[in-house]
Scaffold this motif. Structure first.
Motif, PDB file in Angstrom:
ATOM      1  N   ILE A 132       0.844  -1.190   0.000  1.00  0.00           N
ATOM      2  CA  ILE A 132       0.000   0.000   0.000  1.00  0.00           C
ATOM      3  C   ILE A 132       0.881   1.242   0.000  1.00  0.00           C
ATOM      4  O   ILE A 132       2.018   1.205   0.476  1.00  0.00           O
ATOM      5  CB  ILE A 132      -0.951   0.034   1.219  1.00  0.00           C
ATOM      6  N   GLU A 133       0.321   2.300  -0.536  1.00  0.00           N
ATOM      7  CA  GLU A 133       1.056   3.560  -0.576  1.00  0.00           C
ATOM      8  C   GLU A 133       1.054   4.176   0.825  1.00  0.00           C
ATOM      9  O   GLU A 133       0.005   4.282   1.466  1.00  0.00           O
ATOM     10  CB  GLU A 133       0.390   4.514  -1.557  1.00  0.00           C
ATOM     11  N   ILE A 134       2.216   4.559   1.302  1.00  0.00           N
ATOM     12  CA  ILE A 134       2.336   5.184   2.610  1.00  0.00           C
ATOM     13  C   ILE A 134       2.275   6.693   2.415  1.00  0.00           C
ATOM     14  O   ILE A 134       3.101   7.280   1.720  1.00  0.00           O
ATOM     15  CB  ILE A 134       3.667   4.796   3.295  1.00  0.00           C
ATOM     16  N   LYS A 135       1.260   7.313   3.029  1.00  0.00           N
ATOM     17  CA  LYS A 135       1.123   8.765   2.949  1.00  0.00           C
ATOM     18  C   LYS A 135       0.398   9.243   4.199  1.00  0.00           C
ATOM     19  O   LYS A 135      -0.247   8.464   4.895  1.00  0.00           O
ATOM     20  CB  LYS A 135       0.372   9.182   1.688  1.00  0.00           C
ATOM     21  N   LYS A 136       0.537  10.524   4.487  1.00  0.00           N
ATOM     22  CA  LYS A 136      -0.082  11.104   5.676  1.00  0.00           C
ATOM     23  C   LYS A 136      -1.599  11.050   5.555  1.00  0.00           C
ATOM     24  O   LYS A 136      -2.158  11.311   4.491  1.00  0.00           O
ATOM     25  CB  LYS A 136       0.377  12.548   5.851  1.00  0.00           C
ATOM     26  N   MET A 137      -2.253  10.718   6.674  1.00  0.00           N
ATOM     27  CA  MET A 137      -3.708  10.651   6.696  1.00  0.00           C
ATOM     28  C   MET A 137      -4.282  12.067   6.710  1.00  0.00           C
ATOM     29  O   MET A 137      -3.710  12.965   7.328  1.00  0.00           O
ATOM     30  CB  MET A 137      -4.184   9.896   7.933  1.00  0.00           C
ATOM     31  N   SER A 138      -5.426  12.252   6.074  1.00  0.00           N
ATOM     32  CA  SER A 138      -6.024  13.585   5.999  1.00  0.00           C
ATOM     33  C   SER A 138      -6.953  13.856   7.179  1.00  0.00           C
ATOM     34  O   SER A 138      -7.105  14.995   7.590  1.00  0.00           O
ATOM     35  CB  SER A 138      -6.770  13.754   4.686  1.00  0.00           C
ATOM     36  N   SER A 139      -7.547  12.840   7.748  1.00  0.00           N
ATOM     37  CA  SER A 139      -8.483  13.013   8.855  1.00  0.00           C
ATOM     38  C   SER A 139      -7.716  13.113  10.177  1.00  0.00           C
ATOM     39  O   SER A 139      -6.971  12.206  10.541  1.00  0.00           O
ATOM     40  CB  SER A 139      -9.455  11.831   8.909  1.00  0.00           C
ATOM     41  N   GLU A 140      -7.920  14.219  10.900  1.00  0.00           N
ATOM     42  CA  GLU A 140      -7.210  14.434  12.167  1.00  0.00           C
ATOM     43  C   GLU A 140      -7.568  13.370  13.203  1.00  0.00           C
ATOM     44  O   GLU A 140      -6.697  12.876  13.912  1.00  0.00           O
ATOM     45  CB  GLU A 140      -7.527  15.831  12.732  1.00  0.00           C
ATOM     46  N   SER A 141      -8.854  13.007  13.308  1.00  0.00           N
ATOM     47  CA  SER A 141      -9.240  12.014  14.305  1.00  0.00           C
ATOM     48  C   SER A 141      -8.650  10.645  13.968  1.00  0.00           C
ATOM     49  O   SER A 141      -8.163   9.939  14.851  1.00  0.00           O
ATOM     50  CB  SER A 141     -10.760  11.935  14.441  1.00  0.00           C
ATOM     51  N   ASN A 142      -8.689  10.256  12.685  1.00  0.00           N
ATOM     52  CA  ASN A 142      -8.083   8.981  12.278  1.00  0.00           C
ATOM     53  C   ASN A 142      -6.578   8.995  12.511  1.00  0.00           C
ATOM     54  O   ASN A 142      -5.995   7.993  12.921  1.00  0.00           O
ATOM     55  CB  ASN A 142      -8.365   8.688  10.807  1.00  0.00           C
ATOM     56  N   LEU A 143      -5.959  10.136  12.265  1.00  0.00           N
ATOM     57  CA  LEU A 143      -4.515  10.284  12.468  1.00  0.00           C
ATOM     58  C   LEU A 143      -4.155  10.043  13.924  1.00  0.00           C
ATOM     59  O   LEU A 143      -3.216   9.307  14.234  1.00  0.00           O
ATOM     60  CB  LEU A 143      -4.072  11.690  12.028  1.00  0.00           C
TER      61      LEU A 143
END
Length: 171
Positions: free
Chosen positions: A13-24
């Motif tokens: 899977i592509e590793i990238k920063k999550m956009s959702s603050e709560s999920n992060l």
């Protein structure tokens, strides 16, 4: 011809920063716990001396050290080999136990906080839905011009109905 496989197997899977603050924040809490467990296993299996410092997305600081973080950092900075002292080992073991317990408590508190934040978000969402559906129940200060006109008309109609009803009761 089919080889019998029903899935594509383990995919990268592509590793990238999550956009959702709560999920992060939730992912950070779970991954941090897993990272600390792996580092602890590595220390136990290999007798490695490790210091790990992690800053969360909300700028909280988490640390792990074996035998303790101060000893590892001092050794790194001064390049002095560790002393083999039973009392020091006992103190370090006690310190490690305390740090692990505190980290576990912190993880539980963070998980509880995440759950409470989600519940708060859900409540806010439900309140907005309720106010959208039943706009006349909210404060008149929050109504727009069209809603105020409709509300005014409904109040006039209600006043007339009450007047008609009271006229029937008097006669």
């Amino acid at each position: 011809m089919s080889s019998g496989r029903k899935s594509l197997g383990h995919q990268k899977i592509e590793i990238k920063k999550m956009s959702s603050e709560s999920n992060l924040q939730v992912t950070f809490s779970r991954r941090r716990s897993g990272l600390f467990k792996k580092v602890d296993e590595f220390c136990t299996l290999c007798d490695a001396k490790i210091a790990l410092v992690v800053f969360s997305p909300s700028e909280n600081v988490f640390s792990f050290g074996h035998p303790n973080i101060d000893t590892v950092i001092d050794r790194y900075l001064s390049r002095i080999p560790p002393q083999n002292n039973d009392i020091m080992q006992f103190i370090e073991a006690r310190h490690k136990t305390n740090v692990c317990e505190i980290n576990d408590q912190l993880t539980q508190i963070n998980n509880t906080l995440d759950v409470e934040k989600k519940l708060g978000d859900e409540l806010s969402h439900l309140q907005k839905e309720y106010e959208t559906q039943f706009w006349w129940t909210c404060s008149h200060n929050r109504m727009n011009w069209i809603q105020l006109e409709i509300f005014k008309k409904a109040l006039k109609e209600f006043r007339n109905l009450v007047a008609q009803h009271t006229d029937r009761l008097v006669i």
